[in-house]
Design a protein around this motif. Structure first.
Motif, PDB file in Angstrom:
ATOM      1  N   THR A   1       0.710  -6.329  38.978  1.00  0.00           N
ATOM      2  CA  THR A   1      -0.147  -6.451  37.811  1.00  0.00           C
ATOM      3  C   THR A   1      -0.479  -5.067  37.255  1.00  0.00           C
ATOM      4  OG1 THR A   1      -2.197  -6.339  39.079  1.00  0.00           O
ATOM      5  CG2 THR A   1      -1.177  -8.517  38.836  1.00  0.00           C
ATOM      6  N   VAL A   2      -1.067  -5.056  36.072  1.00  0.00           N
ATOM      7  CA  VAL A   2      -1.521  -3.793  35.490  1.00  0.00           C
ATOM      8  C   VAL A   2      -2.546  -3.135  36.409  1.00  0.00           C
ATOM      9  CG1 VAL A   2      -2.773  -2.753  33.561  1.00  0.00           C
ATOM     10  CG2 VAL A   2      -1.029  -4.498  33.111  1.00  0.00           C
ATOM     11  N   ASP A   3      -3.452  -3.940  36.961  1.00  0.00           N
ATOM     12  CA  ASP A   3      -4.459  -3.384  37.870  1.00  0.00           C
ATOM     13  C   ASP A   3      -3.818  -2.819  39.134  1.00  0.00           C
ATOM     14  OD1 ASP A   3      -6.549  -3.906  36.175  1.00  0.00           O
ATOM     15  OD2 ASP A   3      -7.119  -5.798  37.141  1.00  0.00           O
ATOM     16  N   ASP A   4      -2.759  -3.469  39.623  1.00  0.00           N
ATOM     17  CA  ASP A   4      -2.035  -2.945  40.783  1.00  0.00           C
ATOM     18  C   ASP A   4      -1.460  -1.563  40.476  1.00  0.00           C
ATOM     19  OD1 ASP A   4      -2.518  -5.248  42.260  1.00  0.00           O
ATOM     20  OD2 ASP A   4      -0.605  -6.171  41.722  1.00  0.00           O
ATOM     21  N   ALA A   5      -0.906  -1.428  39.275  1.00  0.00           N
ATOM     22  CA  ALA A   5      -0.329  -0.140  38.883  1.00  0.00           C
ATOM     23  C   ALA A   5      -1.411   0.925  38.772  1.00  0.00           C
ATOM     24  CB  ALA A   5       0.414  -0.282  37.559  1.00  0.00           C
ATOM     25  N   ARG A   6      -2.520   0.564  38.121  1.00  0.00           N
ATOM     26  CA  ARG A   6      -3.621   1.529  38.001  1.00  0.00           C
ATOM     27  C   ARG A   6      -4.134   1.968  39.370  1.00  0.00           C
ATOM     28  NH1 ARG A   6      -6.904  -2.141  33.755  1.00  0.00           N
ATOM     29  NH2 ARG A   6      -6.249  -1.224  31.776  1.00  0.00           N
ATOM     30  N   ALA A   7      -4.094   1.037  40.323  1.00  0.00           N
ATOM     31  CA  ALA A   7      -4.641   1.319  41.655  1.00  0.00           C
ATOM     32  C   ALA A   7      -3.812   2.339  42.425  1.00  0.00           C
ATOM     33  CB  ALA A   7      -4.759   0.025  42.458  1.00  0.00           C
TER      34      ALA A   7
ATOM     35  N   GLY B   1     -33.214  17.269  40.598  1.00  0.00           N
ATOM     36  CA  GLY B   1     -33.811  17.448  39.277  1.00  0.00           C
ATOM     37  C   GLY B   1     -32.834  17.573  38.128  1.00  0.00           C
ATOM     38  N   TYR B   2     -31.534  17.297  38.372  1.00  0.00           N
ATOM     39  CA  TYR B   2     -30.551  17.425  37.290  1.00  0.00           C
ATOM     40  C   TYR B   2     -30.523  16.188  36.382  1.00  0.00           C
ATOM     41  CZ  TYR B   2     -28.925  21.418  39.981  1.00  0.00           C
ATOM     42  OH  TYR B   2     -28.863  22.613  40.655  1.00  0.00           O
ATOM     43  N   GLY B   3     -30.920  15.045  36.917  1.00  0.00           N
ATOM     44  CA  GLY B   3     -30.975  13.833  36.119  1.00  0.00           C
ATOM     45  C   GLY B   3     -29.608  13.325  35.703  1.00  0.00           C
ATOM     46  N   ILE B   4     -29.622  12.227  34.942  1.00  0.00           N
ATOM     47  CA  ILE B   4     -28.375  11.598  34.477  1.00  0.00           C
ATOM     48  C   ILE B   4     -28.500  11.316  32.990  1.00  0.00           C
ATOM     49  CG2 ILE B   4     -26.809   9.640  34.711  1.00  0.00           C
ATOM     50  CD1 ILE B   4     -27.909   9.276  37.555  1.00  0.00           C
ATOM     51  N   SER B   5     -27.734  12.029  32.212  1.00  0.00           N
ATOM     52  CA  SER B   5     -27.695  11.784  30.769  1.00  0.00           C
ATOM     53  C   SER B   5     -26.613  10.758  30.422  1.00  0.00           C
ATOM     54  CB  SER B   5     -27.430  13.084  30.013  1.00  0.00           C
ATOM     55  OG  SER B   5     -27.344  12.849  28.628  1.00  0.00           O
ATOM     56  N   GLY B   6     -25.539  10.757  31.223  1.00  0.00           N
ATOM     57  CA  GLY B   6     -24.458   9.800  30.996  1.00  0.00           C
ATOM     58  C   GLY B   6     -23.621   9.646  32.248  1.00  0.00           C
ATOM     59  N   LEU B   7     -23.093   8.427  32.441  1.00  0.00           N
ATOM     60  CA  LEU B   7     -22.251   8.170  33.612  1.00  0.00           C
ATOM     61  C   LEU B   7     -21.264   7.062  33.276  1.00  0.00           C
ATOM     62  CD1 LEU B   7     -21.686   8.614  36.688  1.00  0.00           C
ATOM     63  CD2 LEU B   7     -23.263   6.703  37.094  1.00  0.00           C
ATOM     64  N   SER B   8     -19.996   7.280  33.555  1.00  0.00           N
ATOM     65  CA  SER B   8     -18.988   6.228  33.364  1.00  0.00           C
ATOM     66  C   SER B   8     -18.006   6.242  34.530  1.00  0.00           C
ATOM     67  CB  SER B   8     -18.235   6.415  32.043  1.00  0.00           C
ATOM     68  OG  SER B   8     -17.554   7.664  32.016  1.00  0.00           O
ATOM     69  N   ILE B   9     -17.578   5.049  34.912  1.00  0.00           N
ATOM     70  CA  ILE B   9     -16.576   4.887  35.963  1.00  0.00           C
ATOM     71  C   ILE B   9     -15.294   4.467  35.279  1.00  0.00           C
ATOM     72  CG2 ILE B   9     -16.013   3.762  38.131  1.00  0.00           C
ATOM     73  CD1 ILE B   9     -18.589   5.477  38.151  1.00  0.00           C
ATOM     74  N   GLU B  10     -14.207   5.219  35.464  1.00  0.00           N
ATOM     75  CA  GLU B  10     -12.988   5.041  34.678  1.00  0.00           C
ATOM     76  C   GLU B  10     -11.769   4.829  35.567  1.00  0.00           C
ATOM     77  OE1 GLU B  10     -12.812   8.539  32.267  1.00  0.00           O
ATOM     78  OE2 GLU B  10     -14.704   8.097  31.224  1.00  0.00           O
ATOM     79  N   PRO B  11     -11.261   3.590  35.623  1.00  0.00           N
ATOM     80  CA  PRO B  11      -9.986   3.369  36.322  1.00  0.00           C
ATOM     81  C   PRO B  11      -8.878   4.156  35.635  1.00  0.00           C
ATOM     82  CG  PRO B  11     -11.105   1.291  35.817  1.00  0.00           C
ATOM     83  CD  PRO B  11     -11.812   2.354  35.050  1.00  0.00           C
ATOM     84  N   ALA B  12      -7.844   4.458  36.366  1.00  0.00           N
ATOM     85  CA  ALA B  12      -6.706   5.179  35.784  1.00  0.00           C
ATOM     86  C   ALA B  12      -6.075   4.368  34.662  1.00  0.00           C
ATOM     87  CB  ALA B  12      -5.669   5.457  36.875  1.00  0.00           C
ATOM     88  N   ARG B  13      -5.560   5.048  33.659  1.00  0.00           N
ATOM     89  CA  ARG B  13      -4.817   4.370  32.592  1.00  0.00           C
ATOM     90  C   ARG B  13      -3.427   3.999  33.111  1.00  0.00           C
ATOM     91  NH1 ARG B  13      -3.995   8.208  27.917  1.00  0.00           N
ATOM     92  NH2 ARG B  13      -3.479   9.558  29.660  1.00  0.00           N
TER      93      ARG B  13
END
Length: 306
Positions: free
Chosen positions: A218-224, A276-288
């Protein structure tokens, strides 16, 4: 007895042209009712593989089955095929060209004309129905030829580089048509070297390079095959943040990119917040899929194909 769960199967397909082994032991199993992609760089052996599956050329080695037929041409009336080399009679009207292609597969002319108008309307091309092919744009003529390959409602639709030469609007139309064919119960097998289409459409895929199948799944298998990345942007930036991030973290813009830890990202985030750095943005990105494709095929093979 036919395995109805598979529309197309092949084992050990091989083909040689002169001294060159163009396809070298390819196995394929296409589930019925799925969209299946054959991916690879130019010259990988995709077209030769499809032509062997269809019985247009005979393999030197291996076996294949098409809709339960050991001799693929026995299933020809149940198959729609868009070859890599496009070709329609330029003096024919679009509706007549579609009906003509249906007639070649055993469809009555009158039924073919009626279905052709419905297909053209559904594809947003009703205005082109009575225009001659030579008056249509290249992209529109290509879509007309594709409609001609489905007018007889085939069980299997085989498309060789169908997106080649299409503008973005017609690419969208083609993707919608492929999904509609799948939704009515057809199986779609197509080749491409453009990962974006495969990523959006494919239920399963095979990646071919140098005539060999390098991946199937599958596409997910390939990304993995590549790690998941995390993209973090601090609320209070500092170079010292790197000390709290995984070892492979790299600065990118105002944030950082790093491989997701096996134990999860929560521990890293707790450290960043406590410091004390905090989080302004966070994203989890599987490989294309493109990145996975490059890893599986190899940059040297891609450069050679280019």
């Amino acid at each position: 007895m036919r395995d109805s769960s598979l529309a197309v199967t092949a084992t050990g397909l091989a083909k040689r042209f002169g001294d060159r082994r163009v396809v070298d032991g390819v196995d394929i199993a296409v589930p019925t009712g799925s969209i299946y992609g054959v991916l690879g760089p130019n010259g990988a052996g995709k077209t030769t593989t499809l032509r062997m599956l269809l019985g247009i050329i005979e393999p030197d080695e291996g076996s294949r089955s098409l809709l339960g037929h050991a001799h693929p041409r026995d299933a020809s009336d149940q198959v729609g095929y868009l070859p890599e080399e496009r070709g329609l009679y330029p003096g024919m009207k679009a509706v007549e060209a579609i009906a003509f292609m249906g007639a070649l597969r055993g469809l009555d002319w009158r039924a073919g004309r009626k279905r052709a108008r419905v297909l053209l309307e559904d594809a947003g091309l009703a205005h082109a129905a009575d225009q001659k092919i030579k008056k249509l744009s290249k992209g529109m003529a290509q879509l007309v030829q594709l409609l001609g390959s489905v007018v007889h409602t085939p069980e299997l639709l085989v498309l060789d580089e169908p997106f080649s030469g299409l503008d973005p609007v017609n690419q969208e139309r083609l993707e919608a048509l492929i999904v509609a064919q799948r939704d009515r119960g057809a199986t779609i097998l197509f080749s491409t070297h453009v990962m974006a289409h495969a990523e959006r459409l494919c239920d399963r895929l095979t990646i071919i390079a140098g005539g060999k199948a390098r991946f199937e799944g599958t596409v997910d298998d390939a990304r993995a095959t590549l790690p998941v990345k995390a993209r973090y942007m601090p609320h209070h930036p500092s170079d010292d943040i790197a000390k709290l991030l995984p070892a492979d973290a790299q600065p990118e813009g105002k944030g950082w990119v790093f491989t997701m830890p096996n134990e999860g990202i929560e521990g890293v985030l707790v450290k960043l917040i406590d410091a004390g750095y905090g989080i302004s943005g966070l994203s989890i990105e599987p490989a294309r899929l493109h990145d996975a494709f490059v890893k599986i095929v190899g940059r040297e093979a891609l450069e050679a194909a280019a």
